[in-house]
Design a protein around this motif. Structure first.
Motif, PDB file in Angstrom:
ATOM      1  N   LEU A 243       0.823  -1.210   0.000  1.00  0.00           N
ATOM      2  CA  LEU A 243       0.000   0.000   0.000  1.00  0.00           C
ATOM      3  C   LEU A 243       0.859   1.263   0.000  1.00  0.00           C
ATOM      4  N   ARG A 244       1.990   1.209   0.660  1.00  0.00           N
ATOM      5  CA  ARG A 244       2.866   2.381   0.767  1.00  0.00           C
ATOM      6  C   ARG A 244       4.277   1.994   0.317  1.00  0.00           C
ATOM      7  N   PRO A 245       4.450   1.768  -0.984  1.00  0.00           N
ATOM      8  CA  PRO A 245       5.709   1.206  -1.488  1.00  0.00           C
ATOM      9  C   PRO A 245       6.902   2.150  -1.388  1.00  0.00           C
ATOM     10  N   LEU A 246       6.664   3.425  -1.099  1.00  0.00           N
ATOM     11  CA  LEU A 246       7.768   4.379  -1.054  1.00  0.00           C
ATOM     12  C   LEU A 246       8.112   4.804   0.370  1.00  0.00           C
ATOM     13  N   THR A 247       7.663   4.040   1.349  1.00  0.00           N
ATOM     14  CA  THR A 247       7.997   4.342   2.742  1.00  0.00           C
ATOM     15  C   THR A 247       9.515   4.362   2.925  1.00  0.00           C
ATOM     16  N   GLY A 248      10.010   5.411   3.575  1.00  0.00           N
ATOM     17  CA  GLY A 248      11.444   5.552   3.801  1.00  0.00           C
ATOM     18  C   GLY A 248      12.163   6.309   2.713  1.00  0.00           C
ATOM     19  N   LYS A 249      11.478   6.598   1.601  1.00  0.00           N
ATOM     20  CA  LYS A 249      12.087   7.353   0.508  1.00  0.00           C
ATOM     21  C   LYS A 249      11.837   8.854   0.689  1.00  0.00           C
ATOM     22  N   VAL A 250      12.639   9.637  -0.019  1.00  0.00           N
ATOM     23  CA  VAL A 250      12.504  11.100  -0.008  1.00  0.00           C
ATOM     24  C   VAL A 250      12.372  11.577  -1.443  1.00  0.00           C
ATOM     25  N   SER A 251      11.337  12.373  -1.708  1.00  0.00           N
ATOM     26  CA  SER A 251      11.059  12.873  -3.056  1.00  0.00           C
ATOM     27  C   SER A 251      11.139  14.392  -3.087  1.00  0.00           C
ATOM     28  N   LEU A 252      11.677  14.913  -4.170  1.00  0.00           N
ATOM     29  CA  LEU A 252      11.661  16.350  -4.459  1.00  0.00           C
ATOM     30  C   LEU A 252      10.889  16.555  -5.751  1.00  0.00           C
TER      31      LEU A 252
ATOM     32  N   VAL B 176      -4.682  14.812 -12.807  1.00  0.00           N
ATOM     33  CA  VAL B 176      -3.437  14.850 -12.042  1.00  0.00           C
ATOM     34  C   VAL B 176      -3.264  13.557 -11.258  1.00  0.00           C
ATOM     35  N   GLU B 177      -4.379  12.912 -10.901  1.00  0.00           N
ATOM     36  CA  GLU B 177      -4.287  11.643 -10.180  1.00  0.00           C
ATOM     37  C   GLU B 177      -3.678  10.548 -11.055  1.00  0.00           C
ATOM     38  N   GLU B 178      -4.025  10.537 -12.348  1.00  0.00           N
ATOM     39  CA  GLU B 178      -3.417   9.568 -13.261  1.00  0.00           C
ATOM     40  C   GLU B 178      -1.901   9.753 -13.316  1.00  0.00           C
ATOM     41  N   LEU B 179      -1.473  11.011 -13.435  1.00  0.00           N
ATOM     42  CA  LEU B 179      -0.037  11.278 -13.509  1.00  0.00           C
ATOM     43  C   LEU B 179       0.646  10.937 -12.189  1.00  0.00           C
ATOM     44  N   GLY B 180      -0.051  11.185 -11.086  1.00  0.00           N
ATOM     45  CA  GLY B 180       0.514  10.824  -9.786  1.00  0.00           C
ATOM     46  C   GLY B 180       0.700   9.325  -9.652  1.00  0.00           C
ATOM     47  N   SER B 181      -0.293   8.556 -10.082  1.00  0.00           N
ATOM     48  CA  SER B 181      -0.194   7.098  -9.988  1.00  0.00           C
ATOM     49  C   SER B 181       0.926   6.553 -10.858  1.00  0.00           C
ATOM     50  N   LEU B 182       1.084   7.097 -12.058  1.00  0.00           N
ATOM     51  CA  LEU B 182       2.165   6.649 -12.932  1.00  0.00           C
ATOM     52  C   LEU B 182       3.524   7.007 -12.334  1.00  0.00           C
ATOM     53  N   THR B 183       3.622   8.181 -11.738  1.00  0.00           N
ATOM     54  CA  THR B 183       4.876   8.589 -11.095  1.00  0.00           C
ATOM     55  C   THR B 183       5.238   7.646  -9.963  1.00  0.00           C
ATOM     56  N   VAL B 184       4.259   7.293  -9.130  1.00  0.00           N
ATOM     57  CA  VAL B 184       4.511   6.361  -8.025  1.00  0.00           C
ATOM     58  C   VAL B 184       4.993   5.021  -8.565  1.00  0.00           C
ATOM     59  N   PHE B 185       4.365   4.531  -9.623  1.00  0.00           N
ATOM     60  CA  PHE B 185       4.808   3.265 -10.214  1.00  0.00           C
ATOM     61  C   PHE B 185       6.251   3.364 -10.706  1.00  0.00           C
ATOM     62  N   LEU B 186       6.569   4.422 -11.440  1.00  0.00           N
ATOM     63  CA  LEU B 186       7.931   4.573 -11.960  1.00  0.00           C
ATOM     64  C   LEU B 186       8.959   4.726 -10.840  1.00  0.00           C
ATOM     65  N   ALA B 187       8.513   5.232  -9.695  1.00  0.00           N
ATOM     66  CA  ALA B 187       9.418   5.415  -8.556  1.00  0.00           C
ATOM     67  C   ALA B 187       9.591   4.139  -7.741  1.00  0.00           C
ATOM     68  N   SER B 188       8.777   3.140  -8.003  1.00  0.00           N
ATOM     69  CA  SER B 188       8.776   1.929  -7.181  1.00  0.00           C
ATOM     70  C   SER B 188       9.777   0.895  -7.691  1.00  0.00           C
ATOM     71  N   GLU B 189       9.964  -0.125  -6.869  1.00  0.00           N
ATOM     72  CA  GLU B 189      10.840  -1.233  -7.255  1.00  0.00           C
ATOM     73  C   GLU B 189      10.288  -1.978  -8.462  1.00  0.00           C
ATOM     74  N   ALA B 190       8.970  -1.944  -8.644  1.00  0.00           N
ATOM     75  CA  ALA B 190       8.354  -2.662  -9.758  1.00  0.00           C
ATOM     76  C   ALA B 190       8.815  -2.140 -11.108  1.00  0.00           C
ATOM     77  N   ALA B 191       9.309  -0.891 -11.142  1.00  0.00           N
ATOM     78  CA  ALA B 191       9.737  -0.276 -12.405  1.00  0.00           C
ATOM     79  C   ALA B 191      11.255  -0.219 -12.531  1.00  0.00           C
ATOM     80  N   ALA B 192      11.941  -1.091 -11.822  1.00  0.00           N
ATOM     81  CA  ALA B 192      13.410  -1.036 -11.795  1.00  0.00           C
ATOM     82  C   ALA B 192      14.048  -1.227 -13.167  1.00  0.00           C
ATOM     83  N   SER B 193      13.380  -1.922 -14.069  1.00  0.00           N
ATOM     84  CA  SER B 193      13.952  -2.169 -15.395  1.00  0.00           C
ATOM     85  C   SER B 193      13.403  -1.239 -16.469  1.00  0.00           C
ATOM     86  N   ILE B 194      12.600  -0.257 -16.062  1.00  0.00           N
ATOM     87  CA  ILE B 194      12.062   0.721 -17.012  1.00  0.00           C
ATOM     88  C   ILE B 194      12.906   1.979 -16.919  1.00  0.00           C
ATOM     89  N   THR B 195      13.655   2.270 -17.962  1.00  0.00           N
ATOM     90  CA  THR B 195      14.490   3.473 -17.940  1.00  0.00           C
ATOM     91  C   THR B 195      14.747   3.952 -19.367  1.00  0.00           C
TER      92      THR B 195
END
Length: 274
Positions: free
Chosen positions: A13-22, A242-261
């Protein structure tokens, strides 16, 4: 086993816990929507942008209260490399790390190329493109130190296709896509990814004002402005949120997107499929 499953559920539910975003340009509109999504996913957030001090303070406090994360703010001017350097340094000092950088700050101006004001060209290139170069180069040492980083550049459908009268904006957004690719290649072995999100029209208060002004100027209905003017190039005739863009950003920031670059991901209702 139950404790383990509960822990895994919280992490999901909170995959970015412990991370810092700017997030640059995040006191309103798309940037604020992305900041909220990152905070909801558990990340501490550093906001940046202009606005009324009291309103920014309320936004900062609301984010912290809603999602239980640390929230800081920088008024750094995105045309100033020195101010950007101070913002990055302060973010690392305040939060102890920097994991996720969202380059969202941007401005727009519309005019024919041969009448385009030089000062507007310079400002758009500085804020929409050069600021992302400066934030990226300055954020990389902190990311490399932790062997983790997510750089997400908010480009535009105009980073993939052109439109008349938007010479500086189109040039800057094409540049952002190029910056994204080079950054991805140079950081591919460092646990860092870099991707660009390329929205078409996104519904924000600024777009709402544009609908009303164009309806008055052309003497046509709001619906006609939306369907035939603003969304003329978007086959689905639907604003992204803006919610769609927020959700995509969270996905790209997560471990699940580690091979997307190195990608440029359209969120444009089919605009660039033409």
């Amino acid at each position: 086993m139950n404790i383990q499953l509960k822990t895994q559920g919280v992490a999901a539910l909170r995959p970015l816990t412990g991370k810092v975003s700017l997030v640059t340009g995040s006191t309103s509109g798309i940037g604020l929507g992305i900041a909220r999504a990152l905070a909801e996913a558990g990340s501490a957030v550093a906001l940046n942008g202009f606005g009324i001090a009291a309103e920014i303070a309320r936004t900062k406090d609301q984010l912290a209260a809603d999602f239980g994360v640390e929230v800081s703010y920088s008024a750094a001017d995105m045309t100033s490399p020195e101010a950007i350097a101070e913002m990055i340094a302060a973010t690392v000092a305040n939060h102890g790390r920097l994991d996720i950088l969202v380059n969202n700050a941007g401005i727009q101006y519309v005019a024919p190329l041969d009448q385009f004001p030089v000062e507007k060209w310079n400002a758009i290139l500085a804020i929409n493109l050069s600021s992302a170069f400066h934030t990226t180069r300055l954020a990389l040492p902190a990311m490399r130190q932790n062997k983790f980083g997510r750089i997400i550049n908010i480009a535009s459908a105009h980073g993939l296709v052109g439109s008349p009268f938007k010479v500086a904006y189109v040039a800057a957004k094409h540049g952002i896509v190029g910056l994204t690719k080079v950054t991805a290649l140079e950081t591919a072995e460092d646990g860092i990814t870099c991707n660009a999100i390329c929205p078409g029209y996104v519904y924000t208060p600024l777009v709402e004002a544009q609908i009303d002004s164009q309806a008055r100027a052309h003497g046509i209905s709001r619906e006609k402005v939306i369907h035939d003017v603003l969304l003329a190039q978007q086959p689905n005739k639907h604003f992204a949120s803006v919610e769609e863009l927020g959700s995509l950003t969270v996905f790209l920031a997560s471990e699940a997107a580690a091979s997307i670059t190195g990608t440029a991901l359209p969120v444009d209702g089919g605009w660039t499929a033409h």
